[in-house]
Design a protein around this motif. Structure first.
Motif: not given
Length: 421
Positions: A87-109
């Motif tokens: 559908t949206a291509g890699y830009p959408a995947i990139a944003q989802g991947t950023i969200a994944v990384g952010a979740v990890y960092l929040i839990v780490a905090l």
């Protein structure tokens, strides 16, 4: 703490010749799964190699070089990534991947503020052992498919024979080689398996011949190659899966604890391991790669070779980055047929499962107690059978479901059944 029953402990630096050989061996062992994810999704495999290498180096840095782990492309996000790519291509995947990384960092905090003492309470040996076994045995199907099915999805006897030959040769190298060759049995097994695959005619050299010596990976960089937008669908479909991969991450850390005789939950701390994992995914999203996470294959290599050096892991990451720019080398690695990877995986995944069994034996878990039998049985069958939970577009793997159920049963069940009193 130094381990004397290993060839190289975590902080040991090998000699240059050994260093190169061991690191290339490790990189080869990680390669199959690392590039398989982008191939299935439609991303560039060279980017996956690059992001796994950079992610691993960052992980080693963030965890203070205390954990011998390698970051590779995560399989858990394949379903939403395939849908987003159409559908949206890699830009959408990139944003989802950023969200994944952010979740990890929040839990780490959160862990850094509230600590990780709770881990020992909810993850006793009766939970850890079966979960570790599930991590290895749940991958058995993947190894079997690699070893038996050709590109058309049909059973191929030549594939199976190459896989079994690769397995037996690698076992023989493990048992009978000594000196430097005794340290690289997996690499040697892959090389011999590859040569056997050439003999039976299942290796395609055309991509290697067509590839350029120098080939710049097709980086996907926000604001340079595309203009980022807000994709809520990508964020909502990928971010929750981060909690699933966290469960797998905890399982891998538990295995590494057992394997190395350390407690990485205490030092460098769960906050550092989660932060390293999350940062690796964030960086991957900025160059065009998929989310990355720690790998079970890595644990298998550590267990077989008894080489736990972070220098070797760092070297593997370095070679992954270099190979991502050398077109012919990348193509040569990609030409390794699946039965060779499958034959090696039989051994790697089996060693992981055996490590879980060792936890139960070393901790002398009593299976005459009904609660232990109930907990382990639940984890093993649900996890190995991959009885996943589907809630709308979210899918939680059998490993995640098994781990949660096992933890709940351990907290709820009494120490003795009524019939045992």
């Amino acid at each position: 703490m130094e381990r004397r029953d290993v060839v190289l402990d975590i902080g040991d630096r090998p000699k240059l010749g050994q260093w190169i050989g061991l690191s290339i061996q490790h990189m080869f062992s990680m390669f199959g799964s690392t590039v398989l994810v982008p191939i299935l999704v439609g991303l560039n495999p060279g980017i996956a190699l690059f992001s796994s290498g950079v992610g691993t180096l960052l992980y080693i840095l963030i965890t203070k070089a205390k954990i011998p782990a390698y970051m590779g492309s995560s399989f858990s996000f394949i379903v939403p990534m395939v849908a987003l790519m159409k559908t949206a291509g890699y830009p959408a995947i990139a944003q989802g991947t950023i969200a994944v990384g952010a979740v990890y960092l929040i839990v780490a905090l959160l862990v850094s503020f509230f600590g990780s003492d709770w881990i020992d309470k909810i993850l006793p040996p009766i939970i850890v052992g079966p979960i570790v076994m599930v991590i290895g045995l749940s991958l058995a199907g993947t190894a079997a498919k690699d070893a038996t099915l050709n590109a058309a999805g049909k059973y191929d006897l030549k594939f199976f024979m190459v896989a079994i030959a690769t397995l037996l040769i690698t076992i023989a190298f493990n048992m009978y080689l000594r000196g430097f060759l005794g340290l690289i049995p997996i690499l040697l097994g892959i090389v011999v398996g590859y040569l056997l695959a050439v003999v039976v005619g299942i290796v395609n050299f055309k991509p290697v011949l067509d590839a350029a010596w120098f080939s710049l990976p097709t980086f996907q960089v926000p604001f340079l190659t595309y203009h980022p937008q807000l994709y809520w669908g990508a964020i909502l479909s990928m971010a929750p899966i981060a909690f699933v991969t966290m469960t797998e991450h905890l399982g891998h850390i538990m295995v590494l604890n057992q394997l190395t005789g350390r407690n990485f939950f205490k030092s460098p701390g769960l906050n550092h391991t989660l932060a390293g994992d999350g940062t690796a995914s964030l960086v991957a999203s900025l160059v065009g790669g998929p989310p990355v996470t720690s790998y079970g294959e890595n644990i298998g290599v550590l267990a077989i070779t008894r080489v736990h050096s972070v220098y070797v892991l760092g070297g593997a990451a370095f070679f992954a980055i270099v190979f991502s720019f050398v077109g012919k080398l990348s193509a040569l690695i990609e030409s390794i047929p699946s039965p060779v990877i499958g034959g090696i995986s039989f051994l790697l995944f089996g060693v992981i499962a055996s490590s879980g069994l060792r936890v139960l034996i070393d901790k002398q878990v009593d299976f005459n107690q009904k609660r232990n039998l109930m907990i382990s049985s639940t984890i093993l069958v649900i996890g190995i059978g991959n009885a996943y939970l589907q809630l709308g577009q979210y899918q939680f793997s059998g490993l995640a479901v098994a781990a949660v159920l096992g933890i709940l049963l351990n907290l709820i069940l009494p120490k003795e059944a009524v019939s045992e009193k």
